[in-house]
Design an enzyme around this catalytic site. Sequence first.
Site, PDB file in Angstrom:
ATOM      1  N   ALA A 156       0.833  -1.206   0.000  1.00 13.36           N
ATOM      2  CA  ALA A 156       0.000   0.000   0.000  1.00 13.36           C
ATOM      3  C   ALA A 156       0.865   1.252   0.000  1.00 13.36           C
ATOM      4  O   ALA A 156       0.613   2.208  -0.743  1.00 13.36           O
ATOM      5  CB  ALA A 156      -0.927  -0.009   1.223  1.00 13.36           C
ATOM      6  N   TYR A 157       1.890   1.245   0.839  1.00 16.01           N
ATOM      7  CA  TYR A 157       2.796   2.393   0.931  1.00 16.01           C
ATOM      8  C   TYR A 157       3.557   2.591  -0.374  1.00 16.01           C
ATOM      9  O   TYR A 157       3.664   3.715  -0.885  1.00 16.01           O
ATOM     10  CB  TYR A 157       3.762   2.163   2.085  1.00 16.01           C
ATOM     11  N   VAL A 158       4.076   1.502  -0.930  1.00 20.45           N
ATOM     12  CA  VAL A 158       4.802   1.581  -2.199  1.00 20.45           C
ATOM     13  C   VAL A 158       3.903   2.133  -3.301  1.00 20.45           C
ATOM     14  O   VAL A 158       4.307   2.986  -4.097  1.00 20.45           O
ATOM     15  CB  VAL A 158       5.361   0.194  -2.584  1.00 20.45           C
TER      16      VAL A 158
END
Length: 294
Positions: A156-158
């Site tokens: 999700a962060y990537v």
Amino acid sequence: MSARPNLGAGRAVLITGASSGLGEACALFLARAGFQVFAGVRKQADGERLRRTATGVLIPVTIDVTDEDCVADAARTVTGRLTGSGLWGLVNNAGICVPSPLAWLEPGQLRRQLDTNVVGTLTVTRAFLPSLRNGGGRIVNVTSGLGRVAVPFLGAYVASQFAKEGFSDVLRRELAPLGIAVCVVRPGAIVTPIWDKVTADGHRAVSAGDPYHREPFLRFLDSNAETARASKTTSLDFTRAVLRALTSRRPRRHYPVGRDATAAGLVSRFLPTALLDRQFAAVVTPPGSADGAT
């Protein structure tokens, strides 16, 4: 580059996500450098603490980047304080990190990640763009060394950082005719409170996930935290990069901060995808699995 008090020369800068971590360090640093700093915080108590700590002009502003009405109110407040002079800089720093294997990730978690890191950046940029045009300013978007490498268990962060990188490239090209430069600062691992929160959130996610990824994910969380603790990159390195992006006559498009962020950029450009997949296989494979022998 030190925070010489004449560098900012009274120029006004807004930085989001200034309640803690890199945002807080950056707001205090820019105030010492002579900027009129509008520090975006979510809680009034954080703003008052920053105001008491600051050397120079620091004005707390309540900003929740996921709330359009709140951002609009903040823009009106800042514009009123500037009395027509406009913003010199906007530092889109606010962000969160949702750790989880993608197989465990609920759609609502992904929406929360993207809403803060990507949609929030758009919301703030649109709200303050008229003031930036008036002030002849520039925009600094803070992404991550992971904005170029797809690290397992941070999907999700990537995704949010890949999106913010692309957003920044498009914004830079669209605003160039207006004389507004757009830069990206990519910090690598730096010890800040976010890592403790990532670890805590990750451990909470484990109870809801399938057994296959449990052990590799827990191992990853420990390794991730240790990497941050061992990093020699500091918040001062980050703030200096932001200062260069704000004050250079010819700002660079990208400012990696730390050896790991620089290495990530090189890996994304030159390492074959198949080789990178093999490198990450050790991260995602459970101990003792037959897959780990390949």
